[in-house]
Design a protein around this motif. Structure first.
Motif, PDB file in Angstrom:
ATOM      1  N   ALA A 111       0.431  -1.367   0.045  1.00 52.64           N
ATOM      2  CA  ALA A 111       0.082   0.246   0.266  1.00 52.64           C
ATOM      3  C   ALA A 111       0.862   0.974  -0.165  1.00 52.64           C
ATOM      4  O   ALA A 111       0.718   2.330  -1.023  1.00 52.64           O
ATOM      5  CB  ALA A 111      -1.281   0.179   0.823  1.00 52.64           C
ATOM      6  N   ASP A 112       1.584   1.053   0.804  1.00 52.58           N
ATOM      7  CA  ASP A 112       2.620   2.271   1.115  1.00 52.58           C
ATOM      8  C   ASP A 112       3.743   2.872  -0.040  1.00 52.58           C
ATOM      9  O   ASP A 112       4.381   3.710  -0.313  1.00 52.58           O
ATOM     10  CB  ASP A 112       3.405   2.822   2.044  1.00 52.58           C
ATOM     11  N   GLU A 113       4.125   1.971  -1.497  1.00 49.91           N
ATOM     12  CA  GLU A 113       4.271   2.069  -2.901  1.00 49.91           C
ATOM     13  C   GLU A 113       3.197   1.930  -3.783  1.00 49.91           C
ATOM     14  O   GLU A 113       3.552   2.644  -4.745  1.00 49.91           O
ATOM     15  CB  GLU A 113       5.084   0.956  -2.859  1.00 49.91           C
ATOM     16  N   THR A 114       1.998   2.244  -3.618  1.00 48.41           N
ATOM     17  CA  THR A 114       0.896   1.998  -4.422  1.00 48.41           C
ATOM     18  C   THR A 114       0.504   3.597  -4.138  1.00 48.41           C
ATOM     19  O   THR A 114      -0.456   4.099  -3.148  1.00 48.41           O
ATOM     20  CB  THR A 114       0.254   1.248  -4.459  1.00 48.41           C
ATOM     21  N   ALA A 115      -0.714   4.120  -5.145  1.00 50.02           N
ATOM     22  CA  ALA A 115      -1.750   5.579  -5.451  1.00 50.02           C
ATOM     23  C   ALA A 115      -2.373   5.078  -6.103  1.00 50.02           C
ATOM     24  O   ALA A 115      -3.201   4.265  -6.614  1.00 50.02           O
ATOM     25  CB  ALA A 115      -0.604   6.612  -6.079  1.00 50.02           C
ATOM     26  N   MET A 116      -3.571   5.598  -5.569  1.00 48.24           N
ATOM     27  CA  MET A 116      -5.007   5.456  -6.322  1.00 48.24           C
ATOM     28  C   MET A 116      -4.730   7.142  -7.103  1.00 48.24           C
ATOM     29  O   MET A 116      -5.223   7.414  -6.180  1.00 48.24           O
ATOM     30  CB  MET A 116      -6.390   5.340  -5.501  1.00 48.24           C
ATOM     31  N   VAL A 117      -5.956   6.801  -8.385  1.00 53.06           N
ATOM     32  CA  VAL A 117      -5.974   7.668  -8.956  1.00 53.06           C
ATOM     33  C   VAL A 117      -7.211   7.737  -9.507  1.00 53.06           C
ATOM     34  O   VAL A 117      -7.825   6.423 -10.406  1.00 53.06           O
ATOM     35  CB  VAL A 117      -5.246   7.847 -10.734  1.00 53.06           C
ATOM     36  N   GLY A 118      -7.765   8.858  -9.025  1.00 52.33           N
ATOM     37  CA  GLY A 118      -9.765   8.927  -9.754  1.00 52.33           C
ATOM     38  C   GLY A 118     -10.249  10.052  -9.398  1.00 52.33           C
ATOM     39  O   GLY A 118      -9.667  11.271  -8.712  1.00 52.33           O
ATOM     40  N   ASP A 119     -10.884   9.931  -9.669  1.00 54.75           N
ATOM     41  CA  ASP A 119     -12.243  10.722  -9.556  1.00 54.75           C
ATOM     42  C   ASP A 119     -12.904  11.352  -8.445  1.00 54.75           C
ATOM     43  O   ASP A 119     -13.941  12.146  -8.430  1.00 54.75           O
ATOM     44  CB  ASP A 119     -13.064  11.294 -11.056  1.00 54.75           C
ATOM     45  N   GLN A 120     -14.040  10.978  -7.863  1.00 49.42           N
ATOM     46  CA  GLN A 120     -14.469  10.488  -6.666  1.00 49.42           C
ATOM     47  C   GLN A 120     -14.073  10.457  -5.688  1.00 49.42           C
ATOM     48  O   GLN A 120     -13.302  10.014  -5.259  1.00 49.42           O
ATOM     49  CB  GLN A 120     -15.468   9.388  -6.880  1.00 49.42           C
ATOM     50  N   LEU A 121     -13.975  11.924  -4.547  1.00 46.25           N
ATOM     51  CA  LEU A 121     -13.962  11.777  -3.485  1.00 46.25           C
ATOM     52  C   LEU A 121     -14.273  10.664  -2.540  1.00 46.25           C
ATOM     53  O   LEU A 121     -13.783   9.770  -1.522  1.00 46.25           O
ATOM     54  CB  LEU A 121     -14.615  12.384  -2.445  1.00 46.25           C
ATOM     55  N   PHE A 122     -15.758   9.788  -2.514  1.00 49.16           N
ATOM     56  CA  PHE A 122     -16.399   9.398  -1.525  1.00 49.16           C
ATOM     57  C   PHE A 122     -15.847   7.760  -2.534  1.00 49.16           C
ATOM     58  O   PHE A 122     -16.588   6.694  -1.852  1.00 49.16           O
ATOM     59  CB  PHE A 122     -17.996   9.577  -1.814  1.00 49.16           C
ATOM     60  N   THR A 123     -15.336   7.164  -3.420  1.00 44.07           N
ATOM     61  CA  THR A 123     -15.009   6.106  -3.767  1.00 44.07           C
ATOM     62  C   THR A 123     -13.617   5.805  -3.653  1.00 44.07           C
ATOM     63  O   THR A 123     -12.682   4.962  -3.228  1.00 44.07           O
ATOM     64  CB  THR A 123     -15.766   5.521  -5.007  1.00 44.07           C
ATOM     65  N   ASP A 124     -12.518   6.798  -4.334  1.00 46.25           N
ATOM     66  CA  ASP A 124     -11.568   6.732  -4.860  1.00 46.25           C
ATOM     67  C   ASP A 124     -10.492   7.179  -3.615  1.00 46.25           C
ATOM     68  O   ASP A 124      -9.804   6.485  -2.936  1.00 46.25           O
ATOM     69  CB  ASP A 124     -11.354   7.110  -6.286  1.00 46.25           C
ATOM     70  N   VAL A 125     -10.748   8.513  -3.244  1.00 53.47           N
ATOM     71  CA  VAL A 125     -10.360   8.823  -2.197  1.00 53.47           C
ATOM     72  C   VAL A 125     -10.284   8.164  -0.908  1.00 53.47           C
ATOM     73  O   VAL A 125      -9.567   7.571  -0.446  1.00 53.47           O
ATOM     74  CB  VAL A 125     -10.735  10.433  -2.331  1.00 53.47           C
ATOM     75  N   THR A 131      -6.944   2.486   3.171  1.00 60.59           N
ATOM     76  CA  THR A 131      -6.455   1.062   3.374  1.00 60.59           C
ATOM     77  C   THR A 131      -5.245   1.948   3.433  1.00 60.59           C
ATOM     78  O   THR A 131      -4.097   1.130   2.818  1.00 60.59           O
ATOM     79  CB  THR A 131      -6.683   0.775   2.027  1.00 60.59           C
ATOM     80  N   GLY A 132      -4.319   2.767   3.385  1.00 57.73           N
ATOM     81  CA  GLY A 132      -2.946   3.685   3.328  1.00 57.73           C
ATOM     82  C   GLY A 132      -2.469   3.461   1.969  1.00 57.73           C
ATOM     83  O   GLY A 132      -1.251   3.436   1.720  1.00 57.73           O
ATOM     84  N   VAL A 133      -3.094   3.941   1.130  1.00 61.58           N
ATOM     85  CA  VAL A 133      -2.694   3.998  -0.207  1.00 61.58           C
ATOM     86  C   VAL A 133      -2.689   5.215  -0.608  1.00 61.58           C
ATOM     87  O   VAL A 133      -4.079   6.138  -0.050  1.00 61.58           O
ATOM     88  CB  VAL A 133      -3.561   2.862  -0.947  1.00 61.58           C
ATOM     89  N   MET A 134      -1.470   5.455  -0.836  1.00 63.87           N
ATOM     90  CA  MET A 134      -1.937   7.384  -1.455  1.00 63.87           C
ATOM     91  C   MET A 134      -3.439   7.605  -2.860  1.00 63.87           C
ATOM     92  O   MET A 134      -2.925   6.839  -2.976  1.00 63.87           O
ATOM     93  CB  MET A 134      -0.185   7.615  -2.469  1.00 63.87           C
ATOM     94  N   SER A 135      -3.914   8.449  -2.343  1.00 61.06           N
ATOM     95  CA  SER A 135      -4.793   9.269  -3.105  1.00 61.06           C
ATOM     96  C   SER A 135      -4.766  10.541  -4.376  1.00 61.06           C
ATOM     97  O   SER A 135      -4.395  11.293  -2.853  1.00 61.06           O
ATOM     98  CB  SER A 135      -5.793   9.326  -1.497  1.00 61.06           C
ATOM     99  N   ILE A 136      -5.224   9.777  -5.335  1.00 60.85           N
ATOM    100  CA  ILE A 136      -5.186  11.254  -6.189  1.00 60.85           C
ATOM    101  C   ILE A 136      -5.824  11.720  -6.890  1.00 60.85           C
ATOM    102  O   ILE A 136      -6.558  10.513  -7.686  1.00 60.85           O
ATOM    103  CB  ILE A 136      -3.876  11.248  -7.300  1.00 60.85           C
ATOM    104  N   LEU A 137      -6.399  12.609  -6.235  1.00 58.43           N
ATOM    105  CA  LEU A 137      -7.740  13.146  -7.292  1.00 58.43           C
ATOM    106  C   LEU A 137      -7.497  14.059  -8.183  1.00 58.43           C
ATOM    107  O   LEU A 137      -6.927  14.729  -8.450  1.00 58.43           O
ATOM    108  CB  LEU A 137      -8.455  14.357  -5.893  1.00 58.43           C
ATOM    109  N   VAL A 138      -8.551  13.629  -9.553  1.00 61.54           N
ATOM    110  CA  VAL A 138      -8.570  14.116 -10.492  1.00 61.54           C
ATOM    111  C   VAL A 138      -9.898  14.964 -11.375  1.00 61.54           C
ATOM    112  O   VAL A 138     -10.296  14.312 -10.343  1.00 61.54           O
ATOM    113  CB  VAL A 138      -7.587  12.566 -11.856  1.00 61.54           C
ATOM    114  N   THR A 139      -9.957  15.922 -11.817  1.00 61.09           N
ATOM    115  CA  THR A 139     -10.650  16.588 -11.939  1.00 61.09           C
ATOM    116  C   THR A 139     -11.252  15.600 -12.488  1.00 61.09           C
ATOM    117  O   THR A 139     -11.466  14.640 -13.980  1.00 61.09           O
ATOM    118  CB  THR A 139     -11.001  17.663 -13.053  1.00 61.09           C
ATOM    119  N   PRO A 140     -12.789  15.431 -12.823  1.00 61.91           N
ATOM    120  CA  PRO A 140     -13.718  14.588 -13.411  1.00 61.91           C
ATOM    121  C   PRO A 140     -13.879  14.489 -14.934  1.00 61.91           C
ATOM    122  O   PRO A 140     -14.211  16.719 -15.720  1.00 61.91           O
ATOM    123  CB  PRO A 140     -15.157  14.573 -13.171  1.00 61.91           C
ATOM    124  N   LEU A 141     -13.955  14.033 -16.067  1.00 60.44           N
ATOM    125  CA  LEU A 141     -13.519  13.943 -17.067  1.00 60.44           C
ATOM    126  C   LEU A 141     -15.663  14.408 -17.708  1.00 60.44           C
ATOM    127  O   LEU A 141     -15.355  14.723 -18.997  1.00 60.44           O
ATOM    128  CB  LEU A 141     -13.400  13.057 -18.183  1.00 60.44           C
TER     129      LEU A 141
END
Length: 170
Positions: A111-125, A131-141
């Motif tokens: 987990a500490d070497e992995t990031a989740m990239v997603g567009d939603q706060l309530f699922t991705d972030v 779970t200890g995965v870095m979270s990266i929020l992008v603007t939804p398409l």
């Protein structure tokens, strides 16, 4: 206060292609779990932006493991997984922890070497942060196809003060 912190992404960006391999390396990221709908491809779309396709190729060339982690349908995730040449998991159940553990097993990274990239706060972030995965929020398409997604977008907009990833924040 605790609720706000658990919804706070580690990084925000306008689009996935803003996430250079060098930036990921600065944060110790060796693998990415990437949402599909409205992160890589508009939920109402049937094509990926050329810059997103180049970004995925650059990540693969830099030995960054990439896997799609989506709540979307099996058929849609399978199609995009094959088209993009990356493994994918569908109907995973984000933000629940088992969804992220399945993604980590797929990338074979902690987990500490992995990031989740997603567009939603309530699922991705939320799921990544729990779970200890870095979270990266992008603007939804897009605004989203589903009524509950559109409703949550309005709430996210308010929580974020009207901003998604207009600029890269660390």
């Amino acid at each position: 206060m605790m609720i706000v912190m658990i919804l706070q992404p580690t990084l925000t960006a306008e689009r996935v292609s803003d996430l250079a391999p060098s930036l990921l390396a600065e944060h110790g990221v060796r693998a990415l779990l990437v949402d599909l709908d409205d992160t890589l491809v508009a939920s109402n779309g049937s094509d990926i932006a050329p810059d997103a396709r180049r970004w995925l190729q650059t990540l693969q060339n830099c030995d960054v493991a990439v896997a799609i982690l989506s709540n979307g349908s099996r058929a849609r995730v399978r199609t995009w997984s094959e088209r993009l040449g990356v493994p994918g998991l569908a109907l995973v159940g984000k933000p629940l922890g088992f969804a992220f553990r399945r993604g980590l097993a797929l990338t074979e990274t902690p987990a500490d070497e992995t990031a989740m990239v997603g567009d939603q706060l309530f699922t991705d972030v939320l799921g990544a942060n729990l779970t200890g995965v870095m979270s990266i929020l992008v603007t939804p398409l897009s605004a989203g196809c589903l009524p509950h997604t559109r409703a949550l977008r309005r709430l996210e907009h308010r929580l974020l003060g009207g901003e998604y990833g207009r600029t890269l924040h660390r």
